[in-house]
Design an enzyme around this catalytic site. Structure first.
Site, short mmCIF file in Angstrom:
data_model
loop_
_atom_site.label_atom_id
_atom_site.label_comp_id
_atom_site.label_asym_id
_atom_site.label_seq_id
_atom_site.Cartn_x
_atom_site.Cartn_y
_atom_site.Cartn_z
N HIS B 37 90.18 -89.37 81.40
CA HIS B 37 89.69 -88.34 80.48
C HIS B 37 89.05 -87.18 81.25
O HIS B 37 87.86 -87.24 81.56
CB HIS B 37 88.68 -88.94 79.52
CG HIS B 37 89.21 -90.09 78.72
ND1 HIS B 37 89.33 -91.36 79.23
CD2 HIS B 37 89.66 -90.17 77.45
CE1 HIS B 37 89.83 -92.17 78.30
NE2 HIS B 37 90.04 -91.47 77.21
N HIS B 268 91.26 -83.78 76.31
CA HIS B 268 90.48 -85.02 76.23
C HIS B 268 91.02 -86.09 77.16
O HIS B 268 90.27 -86.72 77.91
CB HIS B 268 90.47 -85.52 74.79
CG HIS B 268 89.85 -86.87 74.62
ND1 HIS B 268 88.49 -87.08 74.67
CD2 HIS B 268 90.41 -88.09 74.42
CE1 HIS B 268 88.24 -88.36 74.50
NE2 HIS B 268 89.38 -89.00 74.35
N GLU B 414 69.19 -102.60 62.85
CA GLU B 414 69.60 -103.74 63.67
C GLU B 414 70.43 -103.30 64.88
O GLU B 414 70.25 -103.80 65.99
CB GLU B 414 70.42 -104.74 62.84
CG GLU B 414 69.67 -105.39 61.71
CD GLU B 414 69.63 -104.55 60.45
OE1 GLU B 414 70.29 -103.47 60.43
OE2 GLU B 414 68.96 -104.92 59.48
N HIS B 476 73.66 -113.01 52.44
CA HIS B 476 72.61 -113.29 53.43
C HIS B 476 72.82 -114.62 54.15
O HIS B 476 71.96 -115.03 54.91
CB HIS B 476 71.24 -113.27 52.76
CG HIS B 476 70.74 -111.90 52.44
ND1 HIS B 476 71.48 -110.98 51.74
CD2 HIS B 476 69.57 -111.27 52.75
CE1 HIS B 476 70.79 -109.85 51.61
NE2 HIS B 476 69.65 -110.00 52.22
#
Lengths: 668, 668
Positions: B37, B268, B414, B476
């Site tokens: 790249h 790119h 998280e 959960h």
């Protein structure tokens, strides 16, 4: 239970009475369950009441009316708010007894709302932030369906209630920026701005200026006192009027009404108890018993629930005479058009006997072939259109203002993409697909899980599915991903071994109305091994690709890019006099569902050597090869280098397979 | 290779010459590899040059100097920028040949930078957005270490380079909001604002106002022409001076210098080719050959790399006489204090014979016991301090301005938490831990994977580890999570069966200097089964908890909350005359590493019935029980209800285990 004769029933129930009904149902249900989250429902009861009584278009008796406004409770732990709303407005399938059974095993009133269990629940929520992205998907589906069928049939809003937790999750940012970019002006996010989380006030963990954040993303933003009914209504109407997605920060008091807990983190979870309930009754002037809703208040709620009946009937009349009726009904029902089967069969037949081709090309073949006959097939990629082959040739990009585009530019937002796909599927009318590299399914795991739980037909297109990615190296080479996906209930995980199989798997994914699919597809060309395309052999999950020339002494099992290695190894072994079968296992879940005889027949005699080859973690293959079976897998992360070098480095060659089998035969 | 005599070498090399060196090394390396790249390194070469020549504090010859500024390349695909910088500045272990071997198998110059392979690479990056959160972790570690040891020893900045893709990923929002909340003023994010992604210009997928977004989060924001050296320097100095984290939007041209590709998505990925290189040589006045860096330019770079040598030496002198030297060196080396072993042994011994207790309580026990002697133990939770037991009694919360706090309020983030933990571990000086529910490890998967790949000691505390979560229901209740985690290379997945084992697993996690650990811990009390606490039996991954009373007819294998069910089933079976052993398997990875004899001894004779019980997906247990072994697991999602009801519903009882074994014995 209702003893309203003993107590005055409000002669002219106000919105406050209606909201208090929600509050007390919550308090009473949590009390019986001795478990649950009362704080959010009590805090947002006023907002919900205004929304359901004055603003939202719905007919509670017909929760599946396609042109209803959608309401998503992203803060799924506040499920009693939703159950209260559904029961009070008169949604079928839900009784007062169900509310009393809140959180009991088998009850429709599960701890978190489960769309798969109860009509009226638009999305299964609980894992924070997901509901926001689901709502974005629904609002996008509305615009796409509108582009097809016009305002007469499709013209509704999507409302989503979210809390601080939802907005701290990264997925919210992906969803929020995508919504603005795609100009989803009929989406309204109600932020329960109560400044409290489980661990304390929000100040302990965040300092963000939420309104400014949404403005930066391009949203229309308002702030309102979440307990001022008129202000809430005005804000909702202004939100509907604005052509940007709208966020309304509703300043609320968590646990509103609880003498002991309102405004405090303790209101988040747990029963408030008999004493506090008494104090609350006095404070809110609510002399009624547990689960007791005075007749006039219930009447007011039922009237709210029926308010949309005329609109629904008008809509049905319009549908009856609409020119697009058949197509609309077909798409909403999720039935494939009659032509699809033959088109797919032709594609498969055409693939037989062709040159090696990457299985990722199956995606563009299917999308291009079905483009004209299945307008319900919509999708895109996380900025990898070419790599994942998810941009059909005829598709224009979907853009703000032109929602007829059939390529959705999800951007570098894998998690948002998957959850938006769920929202599109939940809305109805579409089969969504979305592509990225298999390695990055990790970014989207919580949404893939929910697709499986909600039994939605979403197709996750995951290419570059092993070490043959080559130079991009271990960060881009999946190893452990399939194990976790295969262990996920109700999820079809396909890893086809050649183009014919890949097309078969696509056919299965498209037909899988109640389970999502993950398509694990190769970046690199694979030989076309299948010489037949009549029967969809992938449908049984595993099958004998090439039988042994005599009584089997070896069975080689493989998937994906290793299938041709197994076939080549078979030739080497047969040449050495070892009758060897090759078993292709594109979908473990489907194979495990077959009867024992089929499985025994495919896996073959136990005394033969069993070897499984897959350039991924070996975990799980013992199910088919046994404790003593051979597994040629990858126990470490991958490596950066040209694909051929990396493949050799990890011993993924036909020679190695044959050697392993010969050594095992010599050992036995 | 260097033929600089043939061509003039700039007598006074400018920053532009230095930047061009980076550009041409990139072009040449990608050309040889025919892969890679170039766009990003060519676009950000000017910014990188100013940073490394004028601003950053480092001594290239000593890449492990603890007080160096950190530089994280979040846009990992631009790896040649980093390799170019490391080689030009004179980092040890990296030669020009390594650059020529870019992306070859075994080369240190992997496709994406791998911290585990090459000193000087601060973090393994590639999966987008991760590096931003790693940098936040490093900047946080700097402040925490500074709070312990003061400015004399700890006073450095963290720079991170990120692209549009990084900023579209949700994890960036989690990291960005946390950084501002914690007041990490020594963090500088350099946004490669080139307006191009793989699929086109950024406009196709996003409409976000990035500066405004960062302002909403509380950041100091500047915009600058990314090719104006003086402006870049001024912005960097202003960023350093501001006490908020700083974002500098660097407007750059992707692939800057390539005649054919600059400013285009095509820049790119992929080689620019010989012809374009020629045009680029003319445009940039660079008459040099492939990999040829004129002597004066290389000298200038080497001078930049050595610029910090004095500062490093001064720092070493300060360290030599610092009162905290011993503690500092101990923490940086990652060595436990002498007292720790005895404290942990005492904890284990004290747990024997006690009442049932949830294994999640092991976390608070360990953290409280080691709080005084291990200041390197820092962590927090994703807004679940109480549930996950991650807030030590003596800990004050870490806040902006008081970084001596030992509870990190990660917020409902998280993914950000896990990646910030990685950054803390990479920085050195700390052992980070972070808690949430096991179900939500899904949100953090990409970061957990990178912790394993980078061989970092991060401890992911995952409680509420199965259906015994109860009322919160299937959203959960983890089912499939362990399979994916167990399949992850270099990751310790612990699921201890009682408090003694839980403490053993904590001991192993703390000692695991080169692998992260996932602690799967129960919400509900579990009987203490172990009657011994001398040897750390979990260290071998699996062991016989209770041997059969005679020649084994059954072996029951279990983990976590099912271990006591196995023990109870053993009693039932023994009472029926079936000699039964119970094997505890708290860590498959460690068990798989044992020698064959040990494994055979633990698993016992083949002819005995083998049954594995775990209230999770059965996938993988066949490794130990064989193809015909019995597995009592959960093949569906969970259910909402009181824990005891849910457990019974899924047949997780001692009676069921005993019945299954008896039925199998009758069948054989």
């Amino acid at each position: 239970m209702t003893i309203s004769q003993a107590r005055p029933t409000p002669s002219e129930p106000t919105l406050h009475h209606m909201a208090h009904a929600l509050r007390f149902l919550t308090v009473d249900a949590v009390e019986v369950a001795q478990s649950g989250h009362p704080g959010m429902p009590m805090g947002m009861a006023d907002v919900a009441t205004v929304l359901f009584d004055r603003v939202m278009k719905y007919d509670a008796g017909h929760p599946e009316w396609p042109d209803r406004d959608r309401f998503v409770l992203s803060v799924g732990h506040g499920s009693m708010l939703l159950y209260g709303l559904l029961w009070l407005t008169g949604t079928p399938d839900l009784s007062l007894q169900d509310l009393k059974d809140f959180r009991k095993l088998g009850a429709k009133t599960a701890g978190h709302p489960e769309a798969e269990m109860l009509r009226g629940v638009e999305a299964t929520t609980g894992p924070l932030g997901q509901g926001i992205a689901n709502a974005v998907g629904m609002a996008l589906a509305e615009r796409m369906l509108n582009a097809q069928f016009g305002d007469d049939l499709v013209d509704h809003h999507t409302f989503v209630m979210a809390g601080d937790g939802c907005l701290m999750e990264g997925i919210s940012q992906e969803a929020v920026t995508l919504a603005a970019h795609l100009g989803l002006g009929k989406l309204v996010l109600l932020f329960d701005d109560n400044a409290v989380t489980i661990d304390g006030t929000t100040q302990h963990a965040t300092s963000e200026d939420q309104p400014r954040r949404f403005e930066a993303a391009g949203w229309h933003v308002q702030s309102v006192d979440g307990h001022d009914m008129d202000a809430i209504e005005a804000a909702l109407l202004a939100a509907k009027a604005d052509d940007r997605p709208s966020m309304i920060a509703c300043r609320t008091v968590i646990g509103r009404g609880s003498a002991a807990k309102q405004g405090k983190p303790a209101a988040h979870f747990g029963a408030i108890g008999a004493e506090d309930r008494k104090a609350m009754q006095t404070m809110l002037d609510w002399p009624y018993g547990a689960f007791e809703i005075p007749g006039s208040v219930l009447d007011a709620w039922r009237a709210a629930g029926a308010r949309g009946a005329d609109a629904r009937r008008d809509w049905e009349a319009r549908l009856a005479s609409a020119p697009g009726r058949q197509g609309f009904e077909r798409q909403i029902s999720g039935t494939a058009p009659a032509e699809a089967a033959a088109i797919l069969a032709d594609l498969r037949a055409a693939a037989v006997g062709t040159d090696p081709v990457a299985t990722r090309m199956s995606t563009s073949r299917v999308l291009n072939a079905l483009f004209g006959v299945m307008p319900e097939l919509v999708g895109g990629s996380a900025d990898l259109a070419g790599s994942t082959q998810t941009w059909p040739e005829q598709a224009t990009p979907l853009t703000k203002g032109d929602w007829s585009g059939r390529y959705i530019p999800f951007g570098v937002r894998e998690h948002g993409m998957a959850a938006v796909m769920n929202g599109i599927a939940l809305h109805g009318g579409f089969i969504p697909y979305g592509g990225t590299f298999l390695c990055f399914v990790d970014y989207a795991r919580p949404a893939v899980r929910l697709a499986a739980m909600m039994q939605q037909r979403a197709i996750f297109v995951m290419t570059h599915d092993c070490i043959t990615v080559g130079e991009d190296g271990p960060t881009h080479q999946p190893v452990e991903h399939l194990a976790g996906l295969r262990a996920t209930p109700n999820l079809n995980v396909f890893r086809p071994g050649d183009m014919v199989e890949a097309l078969e798997c696509w056919e299965l994914a498209l037909a899988s109305a109640h389970a999502p699919s993950v398509m694990c597809l190769s970046r690199n060309p694979l030989p076309v091994l299948r010489t037949d395309a009549g029967e969809n052999r992938a449908a049984r999950g595993g099958y004998v690709l090439a039988e042994a020339s005599g009584p089997r002494r070896a069975t080689l099992l493989a998937t994906g890019s290793e299938l041709h290695l197994a076939a080549e190894a078979r030739a080497l072994l047969e040449a050495q006099g070892v009758p060897t079968a090759v078993v292709s296992m594109p979908c473990w879940r489907l194979f495990d569902q077959q009867d024992g005889d089929w499985k025994d027949q495919v896996l073959g005699p136990r005394e033969a050597v069993h070897l499984a080859v897959e350039a991924l973690s070996p975990l799980g293959w013992e199910r088919y090869v046994g404790r003593d079976g051979l597994i040629l897998g990858i126990d470490s992360f991958g490596a950066s280098g040209p694909a051929a070098d990396v493949t050799r480095h990890f011993g993924m060659t036909a020679e190695r397979i044959a050697e392993m089998v010969m050594a095992e035969l010599a050992r036995c």
